[in-house]
Design an enzyme around this catalytic site. Sequence first.
Site, PDB file in Angstrom:
ATOM      1  N   GLU A 145      -2.992   8.063  -4.266  1.00 26.04           N
ATOM      2  CA  GLU A 145      -3.316   7.157  -5.350  1.00 26.04           C
ATOM      3  C   GLU A 145      -4.672   7.557  -5.920  1.00 26.04           C
ATOM      4  O   GLU A 145      -5.616   7.674  -5.135  1.00 26.04           O
ATOM      5  CB  GLU A 145      -3.389   5.740  -4.791  1.00 26.04           C
ATOM      6  CG  GLU A 145      -3.035   4.689  -5.802  1.00 26.04           C
ATOM      7  CD  GLU A 145      -2.816   3.317  -5.175  1.00 26.04           C
ATOM      8  OE1 GLU A 145      -3.753   2.515  -5.261  1.00 26.04           O
ATOM      9  OE2 GLU A 145      -1.753   3.078  -4.603  1.00 26.04           O
ATOM     10  N   ARG A 199       0.853  -1.172   0.000  1.00 30.69           N
ATOM     11  CA  ARG A 199       0.000   0.000   0.000  1.00 30.69           C
ATOM     12  C   ARG A 199       0.896   1.232   0.000  1.00 30.69           C
ATOM     13  O   ARG A 199       1.935   1.257   0.673  1.00 30.69           O
ATOM     14  CB  ARG A 199      -0.900   0.032   1.246  1.00 30.69           C
ATOM     15  CG  ARG A 199      -2.099  -0.908   1.197  1.00 30.69           C
ATOM     16  CD  ARG A 199      -3.112  -0.494   0.125  1.00 30.69           C
ATOM     17  NE  ARG A 199      -4.288  -1.327   0.114  1.00 30.69           N
ATOM     18  CZ  ARG A 199      -4.467  -2.405  -0.644  1.00 30.69           C
ATOM     19  NH1 ARG A 199      -3.519  -2.787  -1.500  1.00 30.69           N
ATOM     20  NH2 ARG A 199      -5.596  -3.099  -0.588  1.00 30.69           N
ATOM     21  N   HIS A 211      -1.304   0.381  -9.695  1.00 31.72           N
ATOM     22  CA  HIS A 211      -1.926  -0.581  -8.773  1.00 31.72           C
ATOM     23  C   HIS A 211      -2.528  -1.765  -9.546  1.00 31.72           C
ATOM     24  O   HIS A 211      -3.736  -2.001  -9.520  1.00 31.72           O
ATOM     25  CB  HIS A 211      -2.993   0.104  -7.902  1.00 31.72           C
ATOM     26  CG  HIS A 211      -3.239  -0.613  -6.608  1.00 31.72           C
ATOM     27  ND1 HIS A 211      -3.576   0.028  -5.434  1.00 31.72           N
ATOM     28  CD2 HIS A 211      -3.198  -1.944  -6.293  1.00 31.72           C
ATOM     29  CE1 HIS A 211      -3.730  -0.869  -4.464  1.00 31.72           C
ATOM     30  NE2 HIS A 211      -3.504  -2.073  -4.969  1.00 31.72           N
TER      31      HIS A 211
HETATM   32  C1  GLV Z   1      -5.048  -5.161  -3.845  1.00 33.89           C
HETATM   33  O1  GLV Z   1      -4.283  -4.280  -3.616  1.00 33.89           O
HETATM   34  C2  GLV Z   1      -5.743  -5.890  -2.841  1.00 33.89           C
HETATM   35  O2  GLV Z   1      -5.631  -5.552  -1.649  1.00 33.89           O
HETATM   36  O3  GLV Z   1      -6.438  -6.849  -3.183  1.00 33.89           O
END
Ligand code: GLV
Length: 326
Positions: free
Chosen positions: A265, A236, A284
């Site tokens: 983000e 994250r 991401h």
């Molecule tokens: C992606 O980042 C998730 O947490 O599934």
Amino acid sequence: MPLVLITHTLPERWLAALDGHCRMLVGPADATRLAPELEAHLADADGLFTLLTIPVNQALLDRAPRLRVVSNMAVGVDNIDLAACTRRGVPVGNTPGVLTEGTADLTMAILLAAARRLLEANADARAGRWITWSPTGWLGADLNGANLGIIGMGKIGKAMAERARAFGMHILYSDPQPQPELEAHLQATHLPLDELLELSDFVSLHTPLTSLTHHLIGEPQLRHMKPTAILVNTSRGPVVHTEALVQALQKGWIAAAALDVTDPEPLPPNHPLYSLPNCLVVPHIGSATRDTRRAMAERACLNLLSGLRGERLPFCVNPEVYAQNI
Ligand code: GLV
């Protein structure tokens, strides 16, 4: 039939399991917040199917008195106020397991891309700067024999370690829970964070985002790393202090970074990280394969249906919600 709010448009076949079990109101594919047309129905909603970009907080719960389940189509649940959900007796589901291999693949991909400077090499080739086979051009770092420091040895950390072993890397890891059986299997060494940072040629982050891991990697930690080290983040964004990372890359505290997640983000197009040739940013996409995303949606449907039926969620991140109801 119960009413379910689905925050984003998803391919119909991903949600096929819900057909005939609930009424669905679906938000737009690119929603960055709960769409107003869904918000208007919070008061009647029995279930909420969310993506990781939608905050589920006390204010939302207050407007959704009938809510009996929140199903997040992600393994991370940092967008959800779990304590608030538990207080309200709302179980929260996530989708562990099905995205482990895909996310580890992407981690390896961006680690390799940064190690071998693929961004710069590709840009130079396209721009006509590939004049000859250059003995000193685009020199990168070897994986074989290098130390990989894994921070957070959960499912994805382990899958990453397996891949790295196949590339001849030595595994160091930092985790609140040392895992002796893993150490034997992967010849991994458990270290305190500072030591891991000092010794690693590559550092890969695999922790959930919590109050303990927020800004886990800031200026002191970046200064602790080798000037040749490469930082990889597929966990994250806020696990890393962004301004400190910009400085680290500008001033050469570390050699490069490869980021699948950022803070904020999305990263705005004019962000300084984009201007740095030693920083690779992808949007991401750790779990972005066709099979993985479908499996995540299916798992999220299972959680949702169980919650609507009043059954225990198969993948519940606040199981204490059940203890308090007994
Ligand atoms: C992606 O980042 C998730 O947490 O599934």
